[in-house]
Motif scaffolding. Structure first.
Motif, PDB file in Angstrom:
ATOM      1  N   PHE A  53       9.230  11.062  -4.556  1.00  0.00           N
ATOM      2  CA  PHE A  53       8.613   9.904  -3.917  1.00  0.00           C
ATOM      3  C   PHE A  53       9.657   8.849  -3.556  1.00  0.00           C
ATOM      4  O   PHE A  53       9.634   8.272  -2.472  1.00  0.00           O
ATOM      5  N   ARG A  54      10.603   8.624  -4.445  1.00  0.00           N
ATOM      6  CA  ARG A  54      11.641   7.622  -4.196  1.00  0.00           C
ATOM      7  C   ARG A  54      12.582   8.058  -3.078  1.00  0.00           C
ATOM      8  O   ARG A  54      12.972   7.252  -2.232  1.00  0.00           O
ATOM      9  N   VAL A  55      12.940   9.333  -3.027  1.00  0.00           N
ATOM     10  CA  VAL A  55      13.844   9.820  -1.980  1.00  0.00           C
ATOM     11  C   VAL A  55      13.177   9.737  -0.615  1.00  0.00           C
ATOM     12  O   VAL A  55      13.812   9.366   0.389  1.00  0.00           O
ATOM     13  N   ASN A  56      11.897  10.045  -0.537  1.00  0.00           N
ATOM     14  CA  ASN A  56      11.199  10.001   0.753  1.00  0.00           C
ATOM     15  C   ASN A  56      11.057   8.588   1.293  1.00  0.00           C
ATOM     16  O   ASN A  56      10.880   8.401   2.504  1.00  0.00           O
ATOM     17  N   LEU A  57      11.126   7.586   0.433  1.00  0.00           N
ATOM     18  CA  LEU A  57      10.931   6.205   0.866  1.00  0.00           C
ATOM     19  C   LEU A  57      12.242   5.458   1.040  1.00  0.00           C
ATOM     20  O   LEU A  57      12.243   4.235   1.176  1.00  0.00           O
ATOM     21  N   THR A  58      13.355   6.168   1.044  1.00  0.00           N
ATOM     22  CA  THR A  58      14.649   5.500   1.184  1.00  0.00           C
ATOM     23  C   THR A  58      14.770   4.794   2.525  1.00  0.00           C
ATOM     24  O   THR A  58      15.290   3.675   2.615  1.00  0.00           O
ATOM     25  N   ASP A  59      14.283   5.413   3.587  1.00  0.00           N
ATOM     26  CA  ASP A  59      14.396   4.814   4.924  1.00  0.00           C
ATOM     27  C   ASP A  59      13.489   3.606   5.101  1.00  0.00           C
ATOM     28  O   ASP A  59      13.734   2.788   6.001  1.00  0.00           O
ATOM     29  N   ASP A  60      12.448   3.488   4.293  1.00  0.00           N
ATOM     30  CA  ASP A  60      11.534   2.361   4.440  1.00  0.00           C
ATOM     31  C   ASP A  60      12.036   1.092   3.760  1.00  0.00           C
ATOM     32  O   ASP A  60      11.534   0.008   4.044  1.00  0.00           O
ATOM     33  N   LEU A  61      13.011   1.217   2.893  1.00  0.00           N
ATOM     34  CA  LEU A  61      13.525   0.057   2.175  1.00  0.00           C
ATOM     35  C   LEU A  61      14.638  -0.590   2.969  1.00  0.00           C
ATOM     36  O   LEU A  61      15.465   0.096   3.582  1.00  0.00           O
ATOM     37  N   PRO A  62      14.717  -1.917   2.978  1.00  0.00           N
ATOM     38  CA  PRO A  62      15.805  -2.584   3.692  1.00  0.00           C
ATOM     39  C   PRO A  62      17.121  -2.380   2.961  1.00  0.00           C
ATOM     40  O   PRO A  62      17.173  -2.328   1.733  1.00  0.00           O
ATOM     41  N   SER A  63      18.180  -2.219   3.732  1.00  0.00           N
ATOM     42  CA  SER A  63      19.506  -2.040   3.154  1.00  0.00           C
ATOM     43  C   SER A  63      20.325  -3.297   3.366  1.00  0.00           C
ATOM     44  O   SER A  63      20.316  -3.889   4.436  1.00  0.00           O
ATOM     45  N   SER A  64      21.017  -3.699   2.333  1.00  0.00           N
ATOM     46  CA  SER A  64      21.843  -4.890   2.392  1.00  0.00           C
ATOM     47  C   SER A  64      23.141  -4.608   1.666  1.00  0.00           C
ATOM     48  O   SER A  64      23.150  -3.985   0.591  1.00  0.00           O
TER      49      SER A  64
ATOM     50  N   VAL B 108       0.828  -1.215   0.000  1.00  0.00           N
ATOM     51  CA  VAL B 108       0.000   0.000   0.000  1.00  0.00           C
ATOM     52  C   VAL B 108       0.860   1.262   0.000  1.00  0.00           C
ATOM     53  O   VAL B 108       0.541   2.252  -0.678  1.00  0.00           O
ATOM     54  N   GLY B 109       1.960   1.245   0.746  1.00  0.00           N
ATOM     55  CA  GLY B 109       2.764   2.454   0.877  1.00  0.00           C
ATOM     56  C   GLY B 109       3.825   2.644  -0.177  1.00  0.00           C
ATOM     57  O   GLY B 109       4.243   3.792  -0.423  1.00  0.00           O
ATOM     58  N   LEU B 110       4.264   1.569  -0.838  1.00  0.00           N
ATOM     59  CA  LEU B 110       5.363   1.675  -1.801  1.00  0.00           C
ATOM     60  C   LEU B 110       4.941   1.336  -3.230  1.00  0.00           C
ATOM     61  O   LEU B 110       5.118   2.132  -4.149  1.00  0.00           O
ATOM     62  N   LEU B 111       4.390   0.143  -3.403  1.00  0.00           N
ATOM     63  CA  LEU B 111       4.171  -0.362  -4.755  1.00  0.00           C
ATOM     64  C   LEU B 111       2.996   0.317  -5.453  1.00  0.00           C
ATOM     65  O   LEU B 111       3.090   0.705  -6.617  1.00  0.00           O
ATOM     66  N   ILE B 112       1.863   0.444  -4.755  1.00  0.00           N
ATOM     67  CA  ILE B 112       0.674   1.005  -5.397  1.00  0.00           C
ATOM     68  C   ILE B 112       0.886   2.460  -5.823  1.00  0.00           C
ATOM     69  O   ILE B 112       0.528   2.822  -6.962  1.00  0.00           O
ATOM     70  N   PRO B 113       1.454   3.362  -4.993  1.00  0.00           N
ATOM     71  CA  PRO B 113       1.714   4.724  -5.505  1.00  0.00           C
ATOM     72  C   PRO B 113       2.656   4.745  -6.705  1.00  0.00           C
ATOM     73  O   PRO B 113       2.465   5.547  -7.622  1.00  0.00           O
ATOM     74  N   SER B 114       3.646   3.875  -6.699  1.00  0.00           N
ATOM     75  CA  SER B 114       4.551   3.822  -7.849  1.00  0.00           C
ATOM     76  C   SER B 114       3.819   3.359  -9.108  1.00  0.00           C
ATOM     77  O   SER B 114       4.046   3.899 -10.204  1.00  0.00           O
ATOM     78  N   ILE B 115       2.939   2.396  -8.963  1.00  0.00           N
ATOM     79  CA  ILE B 115       2.157   1.922 -10.112  1.00  0.00           C
ATOM     80  C   ILE B 115       1.232   3.025 -10.623  1.00  0.00           C
ATOM     81  O   ILE B 115       1.044   3.191 -11.841  1.00  0.00           O
ATOM     82  N   PHE B 116       0.655   3.804  -9.722  1.00  0.00           N
ATOM     83  CA  PHE B 116      -0.212   4.911 -10.137  1.00  0.00           C
ATOM     84  C   PHE B 116       0.562   5.931 -10.979  1.00  0.00           C
ATOM     85  O   PHE B 116       0.063   6.430 -12.000  1.00  0.00           O
ATOM     86  N   LEU B 117       1.781   6.253 -10.576  1.00  0.00           N
ATOM     87  CA  LEU B 117       2.583   7.204 -11.337  1.00  0.00           C
ATOM     88  C   LEU B 117       2.925   6.650 -12.717  1.00  0.00           C
ATOM     89  O   LEU B 117       2.945   7.398 -13.705  1.00  0.00           O
ATOM     90  N   MET B 118       3.183   5.348 -12.795  1.00  0.00           N
ATOM     91  CA  MET B 118       3.460   4.747 -14.098  1.00  0.00           C
ATOM     92  C   MET B 118       2.219   4.787 -14.996  1.00  0.00           C
ATOM     93  O   MET B 118       2.325   5.014 -16.205  1.00  0.00           O
ATOM     94  N   LEU B 119       1.043   4.570 -14.425  1.00  0.00           N
ATOM     95  CA  LEU B 119      -0.186   4.642 -15.213  1.00  0.00           C
ATOM     96  C   LEU B 119      -0.444   6.057 -15.725  1.00  0.00           C
ATOM     97  O   LEU B 119      -0.891   6.244 -16.870  1.00  0.00           O
TER      98      LEU B 119
END
Length: 447
Positions: free
Chosen positions: A271-282, A231-242
């Motif tokens: 949108f991508r910069v704001n979600l940097t902290d939510d993504l796991p880092s490896s 809900v927080g990452l994938l769906i907004p990104s898909i909306f922007l692509m549409l």
């Protein structure tokens, strides 16, 4: 006065409590540094049990996991045995863990101690059975697989073993059956991000330095709940692509398509910069969702470049495009099927060629000659000659205007066909990419 002193001197001392006497009796000659067996050749069997309470943190960058567990140890101390009838029927007491022998059982994957509450006591019953129950918050090293995030599953192990004693001195066993431990989820906090699947366990011995050591391993199998990230990452990104796909339906000559696509690209970047902290880092692998965001941004960039090329081609002149080999082929195939400007002009001239009111006037069939004759300074004609010249000039002006309008319309149609072709290719690449991601994530989520 002397009588009072004599009574106090010969009066009986108060008896110690039975609990106090039992504790002093057990610990009077007890040595906490000696393994509590009468026969040194017999091994001390330590029964281990584990109940998982919650998963507190999973750190892909440091490859560690923080969990809260309820840990239980049970063993028999042959030096802590008494007869309950001699001590007012006391069958169980609590003793300080620093005062008795404690097995040196550790967790091999242990990294750091969490905020575990100190429990300084253990329970001992009259048969010598010692129960060491304590809640623990531990940080464990774990090989985390973050590639399938947010549909990932993790398998982290807790391996219990004696640090110094071999299996001849300290042996390990499960207090409960492996089936009961594997399916026990009664104490697990199941409302968080992680879902407990099972806790399988096994016992084995490892041979090291010509000695066998006992091991018990608990594997904590957990699965991440992906709803929050979908809900927080994938769906907004898909909306922007549409929205980017829909922007292809803006007219080419409107002048707003490129500005609109640039706005979408900037919005996606924020949108991508704001979600940097939510993504796991490896440090080893990049999660698939990170690849998803990078490819989406690349697709937006490709869409913008494609629109820029088509708009640039739209504003080229026909003469410039004919000098390009690829564009010339497209123009010859999809260009105007009607007569060219020169052919239209010649047709109009030939039509007027048949009108000859006097034997002295003859109209040249060449367009260049007509245009030159119109620009030359002549004596002002009169009568039918002047009228004929005005009609030819008007005819040429109207034919030129119609030809230019037709050429512009044909060129716009050609650019629109090219735009639709590139748009279909873009949709094909986007569909293949989306189908690949959906298949991968579906296989992981339902596995």
């Amino acid at each position: 006065m002397s009588v009072v002193w004599l009574m106090l001197l010969f009066s009986e001392k108060p008896k110690r409590s039975a609990l106090n006497q039992l504790t002093r009796t057990l610990l009077r000659k007890y040595d906490c540094g000696v393994r509590p067996v009468h026969n040194w050749t017999s091994a001390t069997t330590v029964s281990i049990d584990l109940i998982l309470q919650s998963v507190l943190d999973v750190d892909g960058k440091t490859q560690s996991i923080t969990i809260s567990i309820w840990y239980r140890q049970i063993w028999t101390d042959e030096f802590l045995v008494w007869d309950p009838e001699e001590f007012d029927g006391i069958t169980e007491i609590s003793l300080s863990s620093d005062a008795i022998w404690i097995p040196d059982v550790i967790v091999s994957e242990f990294v750091n101690a969490g905020k575990s509450p100190p429990i300084p006591y253990v329970y001992v019953n009259s048969s010598g059975s010692v129960k060491n129950y304590r809640p623990m918050q531990v940080v464990l090293a774990c090989s985390l697989e973050m590639y399938a995030f947010p549909f990932d599953k993790q398998n982290c192990s807790l391996t219990f073993r004696s640090w110094l004693h071999s299996v001849k001195e300290i042996d390990l066993t499960l207090w409960r059956s492996a089936e009961n431990i594997a399916h026990d989820q009664g104490e697990f906090m199941n409302d968080g991000e992680w879902e407990l699947l099972s806790i399988p366990s096994r016992y084995w011995q490892i041979h090291q330095d010509e000695t066998d050591y006992a091991h018990i391993q608990f594997n904590v199998l957990i699965r991440r709940r992906p709803l929050l990230y979908v809900v927080g990452l994938l769906i907004p990104s898909i909306f922007l692509m549409l929205v980017d796909v829909i922007s292809f339906y803006l007219p080419l000559n409107s002048g707003v398509r490129i500005a609109f696509k640039i706005s979408i690209l900037l919005g996606y970047t924020v949108f991508r910069v704001n979600l940097t902290d939510d993504l796991p880092s490896s440090a080893v692998t990049t999660p698939l969702v990170g690849v998803f965001f990078v490819v989406c941004m690349a697709m937006l960039m490709l869409s913008l470049i494609k629109s820029i090329l088509v708009v640039k081609l739209l504003h080229h002149s026909e003469k410039e495009v004919r000098q390009m080999s690829v564009s010339a082929c497209l123009l010859d195939k999809y260009g105007s099927g009607g007569p060219s400007f020169t052919e239209s002009a010649l047709t109009s001239i030939k039509t007027l060629d048949h009108i000859n009111t006097s034997g002295d006037y003859e109209l040249e069939p060449s367009l260049d000659g007509d245009l030159l004759s119109l620009t030359e300074i002549q004596v002002a004609p009169s009568g039918p000659e002047w009228l004929l010249q005005e009609l030819v000039s008007l005819r040429l002006a109207l034919s030129q205007e119609d030809t230019e309008s037709s050429a512009q319309a044909d060129w716009l149609a050609l650019c629109s066909k090219l735009d639709r072709l590139l748009f279909r290719l873009y949709l094909l690449v986007l569909a293949v990419y989306a189908a690949t991601l959906l298949l991968l994530w579906a296989s992981w989520s339902f596995a």
